[in-house]
Write a protein that holds these residues in place. Structure first.
Motif, mmCIF file in Angstrom:
data_model
loop_
_atom_site.group_PDB
_atom_site.id
_atom_site.type_symbol
_atom_site.label_atom_id
_atom_site.label_comp_id
_atom_site.label_asym_id
_atom_site.label_seq_id
_atom_site.Cartn_x
_atom_site.Cartn_y
_atom_site.Cartn_z
ATOM 1 N N ASP A 1 0.832 -1.212 0.000
ATOM 2 C CA ASP A 1 0.000 0.000 0.000
ATOM 3 C C ASP A 1 0.861 1.254 0.000
ATOM 4 O O ASP A 1 0.341 2.369 -0.100
ATOM 5 C CB ASP A 1 -0.940 0.017 1.218
ATOM 6 N N GLU A 2 2.165 1.075 0.146
ATOM 7 C CA GLU A 2 3.112 2.196 0.166
ATOM 8 C C GLU A 2 4.101 2.040 -0.991
ATOM 9 O O GLU A 2 4.360 0.930 -1.440
ATOM 10 C CB GLU A 2 3.867 2.239 1.500
ATOM 11 N N PRO A 3 4.658 3.167 -1.481
ATOM 12 C CA PRO A 3 5.561 3.095 -2.643
ATOM 13 C C PRO A 3 6.740 2.138 -2.453
ATOM 14 O O PRO A 3 7.304 2.022 -1.367
ATOM 15 C CB PRO A 3 6.050 4.543 -2.791
ATOM 16 N N ILE A 4 7.088 1.462 -3.547
ATOM 17 C CA ILE A 4 8.188 0.501 -3.585
ATOM 18 C C ILE A 4 9.062 0.829 -4.796
ATOM 19 O O ILE A 4 8.550 1.147 -5.873
ATOM 20 C CB ILE A 4 7.659 -0.942 -3.704
ATOM 21 N N ALA A 5 10.355 0.757 -4.624
ATOM 22 C CA ALA A 5 11.276 0.898 -5.752
ATOM 23 C C ALA A 5 11.676 -0.498 -6.225
ATOM 24 O O ALA A 5 12.225 -1.289 -5.454
ATOM 25 C CB ALA A 5 12.510 1.695 -5.350
ATOM 26 N N LEU A 6 11.367 -0.804 -7.482
ATOM 27 C CA LEU A 6 11.709 -2.086 -8.087
ATOM 28 C C LEU A 6 12.981 -1.910 -8.915
ATOM 29 O O LEU A 6 13.006 -1.133 -9.872
ATOM 30 C CB LEU A 6 10.560 -2.558 -8.984
ATOM 31 N N SER A 7 14.051 -2.621 -8.549
ATOM 32 C CA SER A 7 15.336 -2.509 -9.242
ATOM 33 C C SER A 7 15.615 -3.772 -10.045
ATOM 34 O O SER A 7 15.528 -4.885 -9.510
ATOM 35 C CB SER A 7 16.480 -2.294 -8.240
ATOM 36 N N LEU A 8 15.968 -3.586 -11.315
ATOM 37 C CA LEU A 8 16.355 -4.680 -12.206
ATOM 38 C C LEU A 8 17.669 -4.246 -12.863
ATOM 39 O O LEU A 8 17.694 -3.707 -13.966
ATOM 40 C CB LEU A 8 15.270 -4.925 -13.257
ATOM 41 N N ILE A 9 18.756 -4.458 -12.153
ATOM 42 C CA ILE A 9 20.059 -3.951 -12.578
ATOM 43 C C ILE A 9 20.807 -5.037 -13.350
ATOM 44 O O ILE A 9 21.072 -6.118 -12.820
ATOM 45 C CB ILE A 9 20.895 -3.498 -11.360
ATOM 46 N N ALA A 10 21.141 -4.728 -14.621
ATOM 47 C CA ALA A 10 21.925 -5.642 -15.466
ATOM 48 C C ALA A 10 21.322 -7.050 -15.460
ATOM 49 O O ALA A 10 22.045 -8.047 -15.409
ATOM 50 C CB ALA A 10 23.381 -5.680 -15.015
ATOM 51 N N LEU A 11 19.994 -7.138 -15.517
ATOM 52 C CA LEU A 11 19.303 -8.421 -15.456
ATOM 53 C C LEU A 11 18.550 -8.740 -16.741
ATOM 54 O O LEU A 11 18.643 -9.845 -17.272
ATOM 55 C CB LEU A 11 18.324 -8.429 -14.273
ATOM 56 N N LEU A 12 17.807 -7.771 -17.266
ATOM 57 C CA LEU A 12 16.856 -8.074 -18.330
ATOM 58 C C LEU A 12 17.518 -8.438 -19.648
ATOM 59 O O LEU A 12 16.876 -9.051 -20.511
ATOM 60 C CB LEU A 12 15.889 -6.898 -18.519
ATOM 61 N N HIS A 13 18.796 -8.102 -19.818
ATOM 62 C CA HIS A 13 19.449 -8.545 -21.050
ATOM 63 C C HIS A 13 19.761 -10.047 -21.019
ATOM 64 O O HIS A 13 20.260 -10.583 -22.005
ATOM 65 C CB HIS A 13 20.720 -7.728 -21.364
ATOM 66 N N PHE A 14 19.442 -10.719 -19.913
ATOM 67 C CA PHE A 14 19.528 -12.177 -19.866
ATOM 68 C C PHE A 14 18.141 -12.828 -19.987
ATOM 69 O O PHE A 14 18.020 -14.046 -19.828
ATOM 70 C CB PHE A 14 20.202 -12.630 -18.570
ATOM 71 N N VAL A 15 17.124 -12.012 -20.253
ATOM 72 C CA VAL A 15 15.760 -12.520 -20.407
ATOM 73 C C VAL A 15 15.310 -12.214 -21.834
ATOM 74 O O VAL A 15 15.020 -11.062 -22.169
ATOM 75 C CB VAL A 15 14.793 -11.868 -19.404
ATOM 76 N N PRO A 16 15.249 -13.215 -22.715
ATOM 77 C CA PRO A 16 14.904 -12.953 -24.115
ATOM 78 C C PRO A 16 13.424 -12.625 -24.295
ATOM 79 O O PRO A 16 12.603 -12.857 -23.402
ATOM 80 C CB PRO A 16 15.259 -14.274 -24.811
ATOM 81 N N ASP A 17 13.106 -12.100 -25.465
ATOM 82 C CA ASP A 17 11.715 -11.764 -25.771
ATOM 83 C C ASP A 17 10.820 -13.000 -25.713
ATOM 84 O O ASP A 17 9.643 -12.899 -25.348
ATOM 85 C CB ASP A 17 11.620 -11.121 -27.158
ATOM 86 N N GLU A 18 11.391 -14.167 -26.065
ATOM 87 C CA GLU A 18 10.581 -15.398 -26.022
ATOM 88 C C GLU A 18 10.094 -15.704 -24.614
ATOM 89 O O GLU A 18 9.083 -16.384 -24.432
ATOM 90 C CB GLU A 18 11.389 -16.593 -26.540
ATOM 91 N N LEU B 1 6.878 -9.508 -18.255
ATOM 92 C CA LEU B 1 7.264 -9.790 -16.867
ATOM 93 C C LEU B 1 7.407 -8.497 -16.074
ATOM 94 O O LEU B 1 6.939 -8.397 -14.927
ATOM 95 C CB LEU B 1 8.574 -10.567 -16.843
ATOM 96 N N VAL B 2 8.061 -7.496 -16.677
ATOM 97 C CA VAL B 2 8.215 -6.212 -15.993
ATOM 98 C C VAL B 2 6.846 -5.569 -15.773
ATOM 99 O O VAL B 2 6.560 -5.032 -14.688
ATOM 100 C CB VAL B 2 9.139 -5.277 -16.795
ATOM 101 N N GLU B 3 5.997 -5.636 -16.780
ATOM 102 C CA GLU B 3 4.652 -5.060 -16.651
ATOM 103 C C GLU B 3 3.882 -5.727 -15.508
ATOM 104 O O GLU B 3 3.199 -5.047 -14.733
ATOM 105 C CB GLU B 3 3.890 -5.226 -17.969
ATOM 106 N N VAL C 1 24.137 -19.360 -22.248
ATOM 107 C CA VAL C 1 23.681 -18.110 -21.643
ATOM 108 C C VAL C 1 23.089 -17.229 -22.744
ATOM 109 O O VAL C 1 23.766 -16.901 -23.717
ATOM 110 C CB VAL C 1 24.839 -17.352 -20.948
ATOM 111 N N THR C 2 21.814 -16.865 -22.599
ATOM 112 C CA THR C 2 21.158 -16.014 -23.589
ATOM 113 C C THR C 2 21.440 -14.557 -23.285
ATOM 114 O O THR C 2 21.330 -14.122 -22.136
ATOM 115 C CB THR C 2 19.635 -16.245 -23.578
ATOM 116 N N LEU C 3 21.812 -13.796 -24.300
ATOM 117 C CA LEU C 3 22.056 -12.368 -24.142
ATOM 118 C C LEU C 3 21.157 -11.621 -25.119
ATOM 119 O O LEU C 3 21.321 -11.731 -26.331
ATOM 120 C CB LEU C 3 23.529 -12.043 -24.414
ATOM 121 N N ALA C 4 20.186 -10.901 -24.596
ATOM 122 C CA ALA C 4 19.237 -10.142 -25.408
ATOM 123 C C ALA C 4 19.609 -8.666 -25.347
ATOM 124 O O ALA C 4 19.204 -7.943 -24.437
ATOM 125 C CB ALA C 4 17.810 -10.354 -24.902
#
Length: 267
Positions: A148-165, A171-173, A211-214
């Motif tokens: 119920d209170e603001p949260i900071a979501l951090s995804l640092i140097a992570l999503l380039h290992f998650v492909p579009d497939e 996932l972020v949405e 290792v997938t790199l997107a």
């Protein structure tokens, strides 16, 4: 730590968190991680500088968020502890800050106790889960954070290992949709925009090791923030995002840093 199960560490294949640790001069990696790390260095000798630039971006973004009154942080893709960790940055400014770390590498779990040494006023917890399983992450985070209170979501140097497939944007949405108004999204991400040939060669070597790199373009990176209000200065190469909030990384200005960083607010 929230609901952890013993997981066997696979030392036959390189893992991004352990390679990152090797780039930063850590000791929590295996020969397979060092071998792949050395192949990456042969293509781009400045990879350790890039790793430190990412860490510095995380620190400045956390410092800025805590200064804006954010008191809750969810850090997915935490990596092996490297001081100062996110909770140390946040709790220096706000001793009562609550932080949940999340990663899928069992070696991070083995060292998670180092992530739990926070202030008496604050809370730190560690959750073993994969970003591809947002429901498990959110369920675990709700045990520590007040949604119920603001949260900071951090995804640092992570999503380039998650492909579009694997539905990286979706996932972020899904994660952002669960956060209340006034929350923030923090992302740093590698790109091939500046070094297309070297980046493709690096991606091919990593694919060969499982290792997938997107490597996403500026436009694809910016899509992660659709519907959110980008904080000034918007999408930048990481070391140019509010540089006044931290010390420069030695070597960061000696060549291209092939990545982007940004922070955005949920209205």
């Amino acid at each position: 730590m929230t609901g952890q199960n013993p997981v066997e560490i696979d030392t036959t294949r390189p893992h991004p968190a352990r390679m990152y640790d090797w780039y930063l001069g850590g000791k929590d990696n295996y020969p397979v991680d060092e071998a792949m790390g050395r192949q990456m260095l042969a293509l781009e000798p400045r990879v350790p500088v890039m790793a430190r630039v990412n860490r510095a971006f995380m620190q400045r973004a956390t410092r800025w968020l805590a200064g804006q009154g954010v008191r809750q942080f969810l850090d997915i893709g935490t990596g092996i502890p490297t001081e100062p960790n996110l909770h140390q940055i946040a709790q220096r400014i706000a001793p009562d800050a609550r932080v949940v770390y999340c990663d899928n590498d069992p070696i991070v779990l083995a060292h998670a106790a180092a992530l739990l040494r926070g202030t008496e006023e604050g809370v730190t917890d560690y959750l073993q889960a994969d970003v591809r399983d947002p429901d498990t992450i959110l369920e675990g985070a709700r045990k520590v954070l007040d949604f119920d209170e603001p949260i900071a979501l951090s995804l640092i140097a992570l999503l380039h290992f998650v492909p579009d497939e694997d539905g990286a944007h979706e996932l972020v949405e899904r994660l952002v949709d669960a956060l209340p108004s006034g929350s923030h999204l923090v992302i740093s991400h590698a790109t091939a925009d500046f070094t297309p040939e070297e980046s493709e060669e690096a991606a091919a070597k990593l694919r060969g090791a499982g290792v997938t790199l997107a490597l996403r373009s500026r436009e694809e990176f910016t899509r992660f923030f659709d519907g959110l209000d980008l904080v000034e200065p918007g999408v930048q190469v990481p070391h140019l995002w509010r540089p006044e909030l931290g010390d420069p990384v030695p070597g960061q200005d000696d060549g291209v840093i092939p990545g982007y960083g940004a922070v955005a607010r949920k209205l």
